[in-house]
Write a protein that holds these residues in place. Structure first.
Motif, PDB file in Angstrom:
ATOM      1  N   GLU A   1      -0.667  -3.883   3.849  1.00 31.65           N
ATOM      2  CA  GLU A   1       0.207  -3.070   4.678  1.00 31.65           C
ATOM      3  C   GLU A   1       0.706  -3.920   5.839  1.00 31.65           C
ATOM      4  O   GLU A   1       0.022  -4.846   6.283  1.00 31.65           O
ATOM      5  CB  GLU A   1      -0.516  -1.828   5.214  1.00 31.65           C
TER       6      GLU A   1
ATOM      7  N   ALA B   1       0.823  -1.211   0.000  1.00 31.51           N
ATOM      8  CA  ALA B   1       0.000   0.000   0.000  1.00 31.51           C
ATOM      9  C   ALA B   1       0.855   1.259   0.000  1.00 31.51           C
ATOM     10  O   ALA B   1       0.464   2.283  -0.555  1.00 31.51           O
ATOM     11  CB  ALA B   1      -0.937   0.002   1.202  1.00 31.51           C
TER      12      ALA B   1
ATOM     13  N   ARG C   1      -2.012  -6.760   6.534  1.00 34.17           N
ATOM     14  CA  ARG C   1      -3.465  -6.606   6.512  1.00 34.17           C
ATOM     15  C   ARG C   1      -3.844  -6.128   5.107  1.00 34.17           C
ATOM     16  O   ARG C   1      -3.197  -5.250   4.541  1.00 34.17           O
ATOM     17  CB  ARG C   1      -3.932  -5.593   7.545  1.00 34.17           C
TER      18      ARG C   1
ATOM     19  N   THR D   1      -5.738  -3.969   2.618  1.00 35.00           N
ATOM     20  CA  THR D   1      -6.393  -2.659   2.690  1.00 35.00           C
ATOM     21  C   THR D   1      -7.374  -2.443   1.539  1.00 35.00           C
ATOM     22  O   THR D   1      -8.347  -1.710   1.680  1.00 35.00           O
ATOM     23  CB  THR D   1      -5.355  -1.520   2.676  1.00 35.00           C
ATOM     24  N   SER D   2      -7.093  -3.062   0.399  1.00 35.04           N
ATOM     25  CA  SER D   2      -7.985  -2.929  -0.756  1.00 35.04           C
ATOM     26  C   SER D   2      -7.601  -3.969  -1.803  1.00 35.04           C
ATOM     27  O   SER D   2      -6.668  -4.748  -1.605  1.00 35.04           O
ATOM     28  CB  SER D   2      -7.915  -1.515  -1.361  1.00 35.04           C
TER      29      SER D   2
END
Length: 144
Positions: free
Chosen positions: A142, A118, A130, A132-133
Motif C-alpha cells: 500500500e 492492496a 509498505r 501489508t501481507s
C-alpha cells in the motif's frame, strides 16, 4: 443367518480399514470400530436391526469422542518463512504496480519482489510503499 451376518460385518470392517489405510486423513476408522462391534453383536442376536443400531451408535460415539483430536491432528499449521519478516517493511516501486495486468515490482531490503496493490489502485514507479501481507510469491503493498 448368524454366521452369514458375522461374515458381512467382518468384511465391512476390513474394507473400511483398507479404505482408512489408503487415505491420508482419518475418515473411516469409526466405521471399522462400528463394524467390529456389530460383528460381536452377531454372537448374541440374529436381529439385523439390532446389529445395525449397534453399528450406528458405536460409530457415532467413536466419531464424537475422537473428532476434536482428529481435527487437531489434521489441522494445517502455518509454516512461517523468512519472507514473513517483510510484512510492515517499506520499499520503493521499481515497476508500476497494476493488479489488472498482474504486473508490478518493488525493492524491499535491497531485493526485487513481485508486487500487487492492496486496494487495487495503480501504484507508479518511485512511490514509497509498505508491505501489508504476502500472497504466494507476491508482496501486497500500500502507498504510504
Amino acid at each position: 443367518m448368524e454366521n452369514y451376518m458375522l461374515f458381512v460385518w467382518v468384511i465391512f470392517a476390513v474394507f473400511m480399514l483398507i479404505c482408512e489405510a489408503l487415505t491420508t486423513q482419518l475418515v473411516s476408522i469409526w466405521f471399522v470400530v462400528g463394524g467390529a462391534a456389530a460383528a460381536v453383536t452377531c454372537l448374541f442376536t440374529d436381529n439385523i436391526l439390532i446389529q445395525s443400531v449397534v453399528f450406528l451408535v458405536v460409530s457415532l460415539l467413536c466419531l464424537i469422542a475422537t473428532r476434536p483430536f482428529v481435527k487437531k491432528f489434521n489441522a494445517k499449521k502455518k509454516q512461517p518463512t523468512n519472507s514473513d519478516r517483510l510484512i510492515g517493511r517499506v520499499g520503493i516501486v521499481t515497476m508500476d504496480v497494476v493488479n489488472i495486468k498482474g504486473e508490478g515490482q518493488v525493492n524491499v531490503d535491497g531485493k526485487i519482489w513481485s508486487a500487487k496493490s492492496a486496494d487495487d489502485r495503480e501504484i507508479k514507479t518511485g512511490a514509497n510503499v509498505r508491505v501489508t501481507s504476502i500472497e504466494g510469491v507476491k508482496l501486497v503493498v500500500e502507498v504510504i
